[in-house]
Design a protein around this motif. Structure first.
Motif, PDB file in Angstrom:
ATOM      1  N   LEU A  33       0.777  -1.109   0.320  1.00  0.00           N
ATOM      2  CA  LEU A  33      -0.072   0.244   0.058  1.00  0.00           C
ATOM      3  C   LEU A  33       0.877   0.868   0.536  1.00  0.00           C
ATOM      4  O   LEU A  33       0.513   2.080  -0.278  1.00  0.00           O
ATOM      5  CB  LEU A  33      -1.076   0.134   1.313  1.00  0.00           C
ATOM      6  CG  LEU A  33      -1.758  -1.424   1.128  1.00  0.00           C
ATOM      7  CD1 LEU A  33      -3.011  -1.183   2.849  1.00  0.00           C
ATOM      8  CD2 LEU A  33      -2.885  -0.736   0.077  1.00  0.00           C
ATOM      9  N   THR A  34       2.006   1.269   0.031  1.00  0.00           N
ATOM     10  CA  THR A  34       2.823   2.541   0.187  1.00  0.00           C
ATOM     11  C   THR A  34       3.668   2.994  -1.160  1.00  0.00           C
ATOM     12  O   THR A  34       3.250   4.262  -1.788  1.00  0.00           O
ATOM     13  CB  THR A  34       4.776   1.976   0.572  1.00  0.00           C
ATOM     14  OG1 THR A  34       4.888   1.100  -0.328  1.00  0.00           O
ATOM     15  CG2 THR A  34       3.979   1.932   2.061  1.00  0.00           C
ATOM     16  N   HIS A  35       2.470   2.114  -2.261  1.00  0.00           N
ATOM     17  CA  HIS A  35       2.886   2.649  -3.687  1.00  0.00           C
ATOM     18  C   HIS A  35       1.695   2.939  -3.927  1.00  0.00           C
ATOM     19  O   HIS A  35       1.858   4.403  -5.256  1.00  0.00           O
ATOM     20  CB  HIS A  35       3.454   0.831  -4.350  1.00  0.00           C
ATOM     21  CG  HIS A  35       4.573   1.054  -4.745  1.00  0.00           C
ATOM     22  ND1 HIS A  35       5.472   0.325  -3.548  1.00  0.00           N
ATOM     23  CD2 HIS A  35       5.625   1.059  -5.386  1.00  0.00           C
ATOM     24  CE1 HIS A  35       6.498  -0.130  -3.675  1.00  0.00           C
ATOM     25  NE2 HIS A  35       6.989   0.538  -4.624  1.00  0.00           N
ATOM     26  N   LYS A  36       0.700   2.595  -3.261  1.00  0.00           N
ATOM     27  CA  LYS A  36      -0.605   2.816  -4.242  1.00  0.00           C
ATOM     28  C   LYS A  36      -2.146   2.578  -2.526  1.00  0.00           C
ATOM     29  O   LYS A  36      -1.609   1.309  -2.731  1.00  0.00           O
ATOM     30  CB  LYS A  36      -1.393   2.966  -5.219  1.00  0.00           C
ATOM     31  CG  LYS A  36      -1.290   2.352  -6.532  1.00  0.00           C
ATOM     32  CD  LYS A  36      -1.328   2.011  -7.657  1.00  0.00           C
ATOM     33  CE  LYS A  36      -1.540   0.437  -8.477  1.00  0.00           C
ATOM     34  NZ  LYS A  36      -1.440   0.797 -10.008  1.00  0.00           N
ATOM     35  N   LEU A  37      -2.756   3.223  -2.938  1.00  0.00           N
ATOM     36  CA  LEU A  37      -4.011   2.410  -2.024  1.00  0.00           C
ATOM     37  C   LEU A  37      -4.335   1.439  -2.791  1.00  0.00           C
ATOM     38  O   LEU A  37      -4.999   0.668  -1.494  1.00  0.00           O
ATOM     39  CB  LEU A  37      -5.217   4.106  -1.750  1.00  0.00           C
ATOM     40  CG  LEU A  37      -4.007   5.097  -0.937  1.00  0.00           C
ATOM     41  CD1 LEU A  37      -5.068   6.563  -0.580  1.00  0.00           C
ATOM     42  CD2 LEU A  37      -3.861   4.599   0.621  1.00  0.00           C
ATOM     43  N   ASP A  38      -5.121   1.290  -3.525  1.00  0.00           N
ATOM     44  CA  ASP A  38      -5.408   0.712  -4.298  1.00  0.00           C
ATOM     45  C   ASP A  38      -4.670  -0.605  -4.997  1.00  0.00           C
ATOM     46  O   ASP A  38      -5.155  -1.816  -5.246  1.00  0.00           O
ATOM     47  CB  ASP A  38      -6.515   0.801  -5.586  1.00  0.00           C
ATOM     48  CG  ASP A  38      -5.729   1.486  -6.231  1.00  0.00           C
ATOM     49  OD1 ASP A  38      -4.378   1.526  -6.407  1.00  0.00           O
ATOM     50  OD2 ASP A  38      -6.181   1.932  -7.792  1.00  0.00           O
ATOM     51  N   SER A  39      -3.850  -0.957  -4.159  1.00  0.00           N
ATOM     52  CA  SER A  39      -2.311  -2.099  -4.837  1.00  0.00           C
ATOM     53  C   SER A  39      -3.188  -3.259  -3.542  1.00  0.00           C
ATOM     54  O   SER A  39      -4.335  -3.417  -2.440  1.00  0.00           O
ATOM     55  CB  SER A  39      -1.357  -2.278  -3.893  1.00  0.00           C
ATOM     56  OG  SER A  39      -0.577  -1.353  -4.783  1.00  0.00           O
ATOM     57  N   TYR A  40      -3.428  -4.555  -4.206  1.00  0.00           N
ATOM     58  CA  TYR A  40      -4.454  -5.244  -3.775  1.00  0.00           C
ATOM     59  C   TYR A  40      -3.129  -6.715  -3.787  1.00  0.00           C
ATOM     60  O   TYR A  40      -1.918  -6.934  -4.798  1.00  0.00           O
ATOM     61  CB  TYR A  40      -5.233  -6.156  -4.217  1.00  0.00           C
ATOM     62  CG  TYR A  40      -5.694  -6.769  -5.592  1.00  0.00           C
ATOM     63  CD1 TYR A  40      -5.985  -7.754  -6.517  1.00  0.00           C
ATOM     64  CD2 TYR A  40      -5.941  -5.265  -6.925  1.00  0.00           C
ATOM     65  CE1 TYR A  40      -5.932  -8.211  -7.074  1.00  0.00           C
ATOM     66  CE2 TYR A  40      -5.994  -5.967  -8.358  1.00  0.00           C
ATOM     67  CZ  TYR A  40      -5.816  -7.360  -8.099  1.00  0.00           C
ATOM     68  OH  TYR A  40      -5.838  -7.589  -9.222  1.00  0.00           O
ATOM     69  N   ALA A  41      -3.870  -7.662  -2.390  1.00  0.00           N
ATOM     70  CA  ALA A  41      -2.672  -9.375  -3.063  1.00  0.00           C
ATOM     71  C   ALA A  41      -4.242 -10.275  -4.043  1.00  0.00           C
ATOM     72  O   ALA A  41      -5.175 -10.132  -3.173  1.00  0.00           O
ATOM     73  CB  ALA A  41      -2.521  -9.553  -1.891  1.00  0.00           C
ATOM     74  N   PHE A  42      -2.920 -11.192  -4.481  1.00  0.00           N
ATOM     75  CA  PHE A  42      -4.008 -12.418  -4.895  1.00  0.00           C
ATOM     76  C   PHE A  42      -3.794 -13.755  -5.113  1.00  0.00           C
ATOM     77  O   PHE A  42      -2.092 -13.616  -5.002  1.00  0.00           O
ATOM     78  CB  PHE A  42      -5.027 -11.492  -6.165  1.00  0.00           C
ATOM     79  CG  PHE A  42      -4.432 -12.531  -7.695  1.00  0.00           C
ATOM     80  CD1 PHE A  42      -4.093 -13.518  -8.011  1.00  0.00           C
ATOM     81  CD2 PHE A  42      -3.396 -11.120  -7.742  1.00  0.00           C
ATOM     82  CE1 PHE A  42      -3.950 -13.309  -9.380  1.00  0.00           C
ATOM     83  CE2 PHE A  42      -2.529 -11.818  -8.428  1.00  0.00           C
ATOM     84  CZ  PHE A  42      -2.352 -12.309  -9.015  1.00  0.00           C
ATOM     85  N   ILE A  43      -4.358 -14.562  -4.731  1.00  0.00           N
ATOM     86  CA  ILE A  43      -3.377 -16.100  -5.168  1.00  0.00           C
ATOM     87  C   ILE A  43      -4.607 -17.207  -5.783  1.00  0.00           C
ATOM     88  O   ILE A  43      -5.855 -16.632  -4.929  1.00  0.00           O
ATOM     89  CB  ILE A  43      -3.149 -16.846  -3.909  1.00  0.00           C
ATOM     90  CG1 ILE A  43      -2.165 -17.725  -3.865  1.00  0.00           C
ATOM     91  CG2 ILE A  43      -4.059 -16.500  -2.949  1.00  0.00           C
ATOM     92  CD1 ILE A  43      -1.166 -18.063  -4.998  1.00  0.00           C
ATOM     93  N   ASN A  44      -4.363 -17.933  -6.839  1.00  0.00           N
ATOM     94  CA  ASN A  44      -5.421 -18.988  -7.424  1.00  0.00           C
ATOM     95  C   ASN A  44      -5.009 -19.926  -6.723  1.00  0.00           C
ATOM     96  O   ASN A  44      -5.875 -20.583  -6.899  1.00  0.00           O
ATOM     97  CB  ASN A  44      -4.459 -18.742  -8.904  1.00  0.00           C
ATOM     98  CG  ASN A  44      -5.091 -17.566  -9.597  1.00  0.00           C
ATOM     99  OD1 ASN A  44      -4.313 -16.635  -9.672  1.00  0.00           O
ATOM    100  ND2 ASN A  44      -6.304 -17.288 -10.189  1.00  0.00           N
ATOM    101  N   GLY A  45      -4.232 -20.750  -6.902  1.00  0.00           N
ATOM    102  CA  GLY A  45      -3.716 -21.379  -6.219  1.00  0.00           C
ATOM    103  C   GLY A  45      -2.485 -21.645  -5.333  1.00  0.00           C
ATOM    104  O   GLY A  45      -1.838 -20.939  -5.364  1.00  0.00           O
TER     105      GLY A  45
END
Length: 863
Positions: A186-198
């Motif tokens: 989130l230090t880069h931009k507020l709408d950064s997110y994490a994800f994982i498929n498997g």
């Protein structure tokens, strides 16, 4: 008659069934005899509901949806705002399970696994698509598995537009739990997110890639020593290649679901006659040396073998791009497929890894004894950490060695692993630049998840709050300026030693130059040692523990000595060491990098000495014994360091604690004197010959005169160094256990051997027969002249340096059949004719340089 036929028919039917059953068992055994059966075989289909059958392979493996309750893992959502979503864009080339659903969040979330202890594979599967409101270009996050950082500021859309996975190897300890945490950047931009498929979590055989305790370690190419892959490190699979064959999918692996790629794109050149050596399925590898699950049969039944009767001297090279600033493990797989080769020295070739010679004469038959027997060789590669390049080429080159046979090179498989930093557990490498976001018109609108509301509120408040922020910043600057002025007045006595303000800072009132002594905060030290993890301990003594750590963004290895807290004497030694080492710079003195004095902690940071202490290479150790020449060079280096302390520094310094554990050895086998906590400034006046002080030092090394009269002199260091010389020759500790279990002095034991003419008894058995007699006699004379009872009669450290130099000359000259000249006597004659050189400068000149200076001086005088 009817019953007889009926019984006969029944017997035939049973025979046929039995035959079919045996054929079935045989077919199963033929296909699966080399499979490994994992204790854990867990596959998570993230974001999915219910269980799914994977279409990744033909094993019909079950993937568990993470929305299901399961006793093997728990999903921990730190702000309860993660969502399950399906990919907005459908890519026909991407398999549905596990890639069409994902777990996504604007805040941190964790998968906590309950597993057995031991070594595991972790595979993280990604499909960087747009998932509803989550735009693919905004994925930016880090991933940690326990202590290890697997990915940092990672943008999956920069890697590929299709699905991909990353594979890691880690060891799970006795706690039998493993947390895999995904954290948005989130230090880069507020709408950064994490994800994982498997996520896959699969057990692996013990020591498949990790070093076996007490077993053979990896050869560190280009450095001449070994490197272990210990349980406290993690690995990332960078490349896994089936050389000369086809890709091997996960279901055709040996039970661990590894994927083997082809080597075509990595070959530097392809020759017309460079066809893969593919053999029929009727042949099977004979697993007599390595376990059958090491690699699939297809790896060992295919190879690159260039021109079996080639007469040209060529090489074949594979090139692999890798991140810099890491150690890499390279595993090369071999299996001799030419059935006519049955003896050693028929196919011989050289192996170069990263342009460094790894094997001078590789011979698969010599290694295995037969053809069709699989084998592998492991190597460690350490790239230079000082360069600015983010990626380098790791090449593997095979070069034929000309023999009476015409056969050349062979290679069946390659595996390359990145090794985590020991101090930080970091595996994260360089991330590519993010790809451009797809046009917004292609992204269908959807109801934003919970976190988007927070983002909207932040954006709304940002403009209104900017004025408050600016005003607060101005107030902070005014307050900070006032505070700094107050601190400057309060710490005016400390400006030469930059002791940072802390809960228990002490003013030492030192006059050390601040540019020679670096200050570290306790937070920096804690990070460098992973909160003083016991696995990083490389030494223990009465002072406390020494840890290995990394500083300067993990680029610089250091030794971190943590002194025991609460001791006034410890505080005094801490101050003394900083004062001494900050003013001393010499090749044979260990360098002080800096210190920490926060929260009752007294910590010293030194250059890391890769080969440990001198004692580590003499006795009570698994290290290979040092050669006689190595021992002489180490003793000479330490003597030169002590001579500098006694005569070359601004003030004469008496070390007061010379012993083999305080002589450290760096990667290039250079000896360095260390540990100046007990050191004293030597006598300053012409009339003063000693310092009266309380006896300090180590039992077995103490000067008897100093011990009896409490009079410390430079000759006290000479006596201690004489004990070191005996330790080096005898490979025995300074205190020996006698037959009646009482401690006896090494010095007295050695004197007894010398008096009785039993000199050979003194010599380390490993060295017997390797030391020239004249050299041995001169060395023993030097040692015993350091150990005389009357300190005035002992050699000076200058004399010790000369004695050891002459001893080395004797060894080298007599071994080479040359005439021996006493360099000291020659230089004594030469230096009388050198008019413009100081005494101390003459001592460090070579014979050739003195001779030149002598001739020049003579010519000037004649003119």
């Amino acid at each position: 008659m009817v019953n007889l036929n009926k019984n006969k028919s029944s017997k035939i039917s049973l025979s046929c069934l039995l035959l079919l059953f045996l054929q079935h068992l045989f077919s199963i055994g033929a296909d699966n005899y080399n499979l490994y059966h994992a204790v854990e075989d867990l596959a998570i289909n993230c974001g999915a509901i219910g269980n799914s059958t994977s279409d990744l392979d033909q094993t019909r493996r079950t993937w568990i949806g993470d929305n299901n309750s399961n006793d093997q893992f728990t999903l921990i959502e730190h702000e309860k705002d993660s969502v399950s979503a399906s990919a907005t864009q459908v890519n026909p080339s991407v398999k549905q399970v596990p890639y069409y659903t994902a777990r996504l969040s604007f805040s941190e979330f964790t998968y906590s696994f309950r597993v057995t202890d031991g070594q595991k594979f972790i595979r993280l599967h990604f499909f960087p698509a747009t998932y509803g409101y989550f735009d693919r270009s905004n994925s930016l996050f880090s991933v940690k598995a326990g202590f290890y950082t697997l990915l940092k500021d990672f943008n999956a859309s920069a890697i590929s537009e299709e699905s991909f996975f990353r594979e890691y190897c880690i060891n799970v300890g006795q706690a039998r739990s493993l947390n895999i945490t995904f954290t948005p950047t989130l230090t880069h931009k507020l709408d950064s997110y994490a994800f994982i498929n498997g996520i896959e979590l699969v057990s692996m055989p013990t020591n498949l890639y990790y070093s076996k305790p007490g077993g053979e370690e990896l050869k560190l190419v280009g450095h001449g020593n070994s490197f272990p892959i210990m349980n406290n490190t993690a690995l990332e699979t960078v490349y896994r290649i089936n050389v000369g064959g086809s890709p091997i999918s996960s279901e055709k692996d040996t039970g661990m679901y590894r994927y083997w790629d082809i080597d075509d794109s990595f070959l530097e050149k392809k020759y017309e006659h460079s066809l893969p050596a593919v053999y029929g399925s009727d042949l099977r590898p004979k697993y007599e040396i390595i376990p059958s699950y090491t690699a699939p049969d297809d790896v060992y039944l295919t190879a690159r073998s260039y021109g079996m009767n080639a007469t040209t001297n060529y090489n074949v090279t594979w090139n692999f791009k890798v991140d810099t600033k890491f150690i890499y493990m390279v595993r090369l797989h071999f299996c001799e497929l030419e059935l006519t080769l049955t003896e050693a020295n028929q196919r011989v070739f050289q192996i170069f890894v990263a342009d460094m010679l790894a094997e001078k004469r590789a011979d698969v038959i010599l290694w295995t004894g037969y053809n069709l027997v699989p084998y592998y060789k492991d190597y460690a590669i350490l790239f230079d950490k000082s360069g600015s390049s983010k990626q380098l080429n790791l090449s593997i080159k095979l070069q034929p060695v000309q023999t009476r046979f015409a056969y050349d090179v062979i290679l069946n498989g390659v595996e390359i692993f990145k090794v985590s930093d020991i101090g930080t557990g970091n595996l994260a490498g360089v991330n590519p630049e993010p790809r451009q976001s797809p046009p917004q018109s292609l992204v269908p609108p959807t109801k934003p998840p919970k976190r988007s509301k927070v983002t909207t509120v932040v954006a709304t408040v940002a403009g209104a709050g900017s004025g408050i922020i600016v005003l607060s910043f101005i107030c902070f600057l005014i307050f900070r300026r006032t505070t700094l002025a107050s601190d400057n007045n309060r710490n005016s006595k400390l400006r030469h030693i930059p002791l940072a303000p802390s809960k228990s800072s002490q003013s030492y009132g030192s006059s050390l130059p601040s540019d020679l002594c670096r200050y570290f905060s306790l937070a920096q030290i804690t990070a460098a040692t992973y909160n003083f993890d016991e696995v990083l301990v490389i030494g223990v003594g009465g002072f406390g523990k020494v840890y290995k750590g990394y500083i300067d963004e993990n680029n610089t290895p250091v030794a971190i000595k943590r002194l025991k807290s609460g001791s006034q004497q410890g505080a005094h030694e801490f101050k003394t060491e900083i004062e001494m080492l900050s003013q001393l710079r010499h090749l044979h003195l260990v360098s002080l990098v800096g210190y920490c004095n926060d929260e009752n902690e007294m910590i010293l940071v030194y250059d890391f000495m890769a080969r440990g202490t001198l004692r580590d290479h003499l006795y009570d150790s698994d290290n290979k014994p040092l050669s006689w020449k190595q021992r002489l060079e180490i003793c000479l280096g330490a003597a030169q360091g002590l001579h500098y302390l006694h005569t070359g520094a601004k003030h004469s310094i008496i070390h007061r604690d010379i012993k083999t554990t305080n002589i450290l050895i760096d990667e290039k086998w250079v000896a360095k004197v260390s540990d100046f906590g007990l050191s004293k400034i030597g006598p300053t006046g012409m009339s003063q010959s000693h310092i009266s002080t309380v006896v300090k030092g180590s039992i077995g090394y103490l000067d008897p005169e100093y011990y009896k009269r409490q009079r410390l002199t430079h000759k006290s260091d000479v006596y201690s160094f004489g004990v070191v010389l005996l330790e080096v020759l005898c490979a025995r500790p300074p205190l020996l256990l006698s037959m009646d279990k009482h401690q006896a002095s090494l010095v007295e034991w050695a004197r007894g051997c010398h008096k009785n003419g039993e000199i050979d008894r003194m010599v380390d058995p490993f060295l017997r027969g390797t030391i020239v007699p004249q050299c041995l006699n001169r060395y023993i004379d030097t040692a015993f002249n350091c150990l005389l009872e009357d300190g005035n009669q002992r050699l000076s450290m200058n004399d010790v340096v000369w004695g050891l130099e002459f001893t080395m000359q004797l060894q080298e000259s007599i071994e080479g059949g040359l005439e021996v000249v006493n360099k000291r006597e020659e230089i004594a004659l030469l230096k009388n004719s050198v008019n413009d050189v100081e005494e101390n400068d003459v001592l460090f000149m070579s014979t050739d340089e003195l001779s030149t200076r002598s001739k020049t001086s003579k010519m000037t005088t004649e003119r």
